[in-house]
Design an enzyme around this catalytic site. Structure first.
Site, mmCIF file in Angstrom:
data_model
loop_
_atom_site.group_PDB
_atom_site.id
_atom_site.type_symbol
_atom_site.label_atom_id
_atom_site.label_comp_id
_atom_site.label_asym_id
_atom_site.label_seq_id
_atom_site.Cartn_x
_atom_site.Cartn_y
_atom_site.Cartn_z
ATOM 1 C CE1 TYR A 85 -3.419 2.632 1.009
ATOM 2 C CE2 TYR A 85 -2.383 3.290 2.512
ATOM 3 C CZ TYR A 85 -3.618 3.534 1.659
ATOM 4 O OH TYR A 85 -3.599 4.321 1.663
ATOM 5 C CB THR A 143 1.126 4.492 4.204
ATOM 6 O OG1 THR A 143 0.606 3.435 4.291
ATOM 7 C CG2 THR A 143 0.316 5.985 3.735
ATOM 8 C CE LYS A 144 0.652 -0.250 6.269
ATOM 9 N NZ LYS A 144 -0.025 -1.644 5.426
ATOM 10 C CG ASN A 145 8.737 0.301 5.507
ATOM 11 O OD1 ASN A 145 7.937 0.798 5.919
ATOM 12 N ND2 ASN A 145 9.144 -0.904 6.475
#
Ligand code: PLP
Length: 415
Positions: free
Chosen positions: A214, A216-218
């Site tokens: 997603y 916002t993920k790393n």
């Protein structure tokens, strides 16, 4: 000082903010960042080569599941040292099909943490099972193995530990319990792409590891997910379940070696990843360690420069582990800070800094209260954290000046 001069266009906004956050109205006159320079929480770092790669995929005409997804699966499996990987369109999908491939279904109980995104519990429900919460250890913010043990019943079929914020769960204790009780372990690695535990990569310790890409993920592909599986037959089943229950991938059916019939062998789902997404993922994967180093540096700066404030900082990484530094969550206590958490959220927003809440405990949400009778008091540690926690921006995109602005804003708001 690094105040952004207020712009005339932000006057109305500042007046509104002043009304809401009376205790620091002075700071409102000069927000750390103006509205036109708002620091968006979780905004991903995107570089030129992935933009060019997207263009190349568009021009190739093959946008759907195809060779880039194949390559992304292979490279992600290699990065994590996993035997098998299946790319899907989200971690929510990954959790769902991993639970199904674990044999979880109606009548089963699956134990997870109350301090997680709702997708973790929803996946258990969609698999037909009943989620059972085991409270967190407030020192780690991860599921407490002693609470898991206390929650076991004859119906317990699986455990879904979440490596919260990128800190690994106590996998030795959880895996030994799983062995004793013959439980499946599905690791929710949405925060934990780079996480290691006692020399092993998380996501390869349990039966399945589920990852989120997603935005916002790393590592991000806009929307996207991946399942790591230990056994080849599990990976094959997940591949089938992830694409309508069909036995052949579309890109193999429509390839240049002639049309091939498919057969539907299960009532599957539309969970496949597109080449368009995998193209981004491949470029992001090449930089995952560089981005991790950047977030680690930001994490350490926050730890240093916020340590004098009357807030709780996140738990430090445990020995012989690697923390993914996905979230930097502080805890704001009204009594100690003079500001309640929700006032702090508003004040940071008024300072031009986007913040997040990870998470209100699952026991706070009306659906689960009605469906399962959960109450906030059932998970006192997660409830307390959920009511005090605030996540500060920690994307690899942040500049040193952005980090300085976040620190200045926290200091101003807590003054
Ligand atoms: C983001 C997240 C998910 C869901 O991931 P999606 O890819 O958005 O479906 C699941 N669990 C946790 C802990 C998450 O943070």
């Amino acid at each position: 000082m690094n105040y952004m001069p207020p712009r005339s266009g932000s006057l109305v906004w500042m007046t509104a903010a002043r009304g809401r956050v009376r205790h620091c109205w002075k700071a409102m006159q000069m927000p750390v960042r103006g509205q036109d320079n708002f620091l968006i929480f979780g905004s991903p770092r995107i570089e030129e080569d992935e933009i060019r790669e997207i263009e190349a995929v568009m021009r190739s005409g093959w946008l759907g599941t195809g060779p880039r997804v194949d390559q992304f699966e292979r490279e992600f499996a290699r990065y994590r040292g996993a035997p098998h990987a299946v790319a899907l369109n989200s971690c929510s999908a990954a959790l769902h099909v991993a639970l199904l491939a674990s044999g979880v279904g109606p009548g089963d109980e699956v134990i997870t943490t109350p301090l997680t995104f709702c997708a973790t519990a929803n996946a258990i429900i969609h698999a037909g099972a009943t989620p059972v919460l085991a409270d967190i250890d407030p020192r780690t913010l991860n599921i407490d193995p002693a609470q898991v043990r206390a929650s076991l019943t004859s119906r317990t079929r699986a455990i879904v530990p979440v490596h919260f914020a990128g800190r690994p769960c106590e996998m030795d204790a959880l895996m030994s319990m799983a062995r004793d009780q013959k439980l499946k372990v599905i690791e929710d690695c949405a925060h934990a792409i780079e996480t290691q535990y006692h020399g092993r990569n998380v996501g390869t310790i349990g039966d399945f590891g589920c990852f989120s890409f997603y935005v916002t993920k790393n590592l991000m592909t806009g929307e996207g997910g991946m399942v790591l599986a230990r056994r080849e037959e599990d990976a094959a089943l997940i591949k089938v379940l992830g694409l309508h229950g069909m036995t052949k991938d579309a890109w193999k059916r429509f390839g240049d070696d002639g049309y091939k019939h498919y057969h539907v062998v299960a009532a599957g789902f539309k969970y496949n990843m597109m080449d368009l997404q995998a193209a981004i993922g491949l470029k992001q994967l090449a930089r995952v360690e560089a981005y991790w180093l950047r977030r680690k540096a930001i994490w350490e700066r926050y730890m240093d420069e916020l340590s004098v404030l009357p807030i709780d900082l996140p738990p430090r990484p445990a020995p012989d582990t690697r923390h993914a530094h996905h979230l930097f969550s502080i805890q704001v206590d009204k009594v100690r800070c003079g500001v309640a958490r929700d006032e702090f959220l508003d004040a940071m927003t008024a300072q031009g800094i986007g913040i997040g809440v990870h998470y209100l405990a699952l026991t706070e949400h009306p659906y689960y209260q009605q469906a399962f009778g959960w109450r906030p008091e059932d998970t006192p540690h997660a409830t307390e954290v959920g009511r005090r926690t605030v996540s500060l921006p920690i994307s690899a995109k942040l500049t040193d000046q952005d980090v300085t602005d976040v620190i200045s804003a926290v200091r101003l708001v807590l003054k």
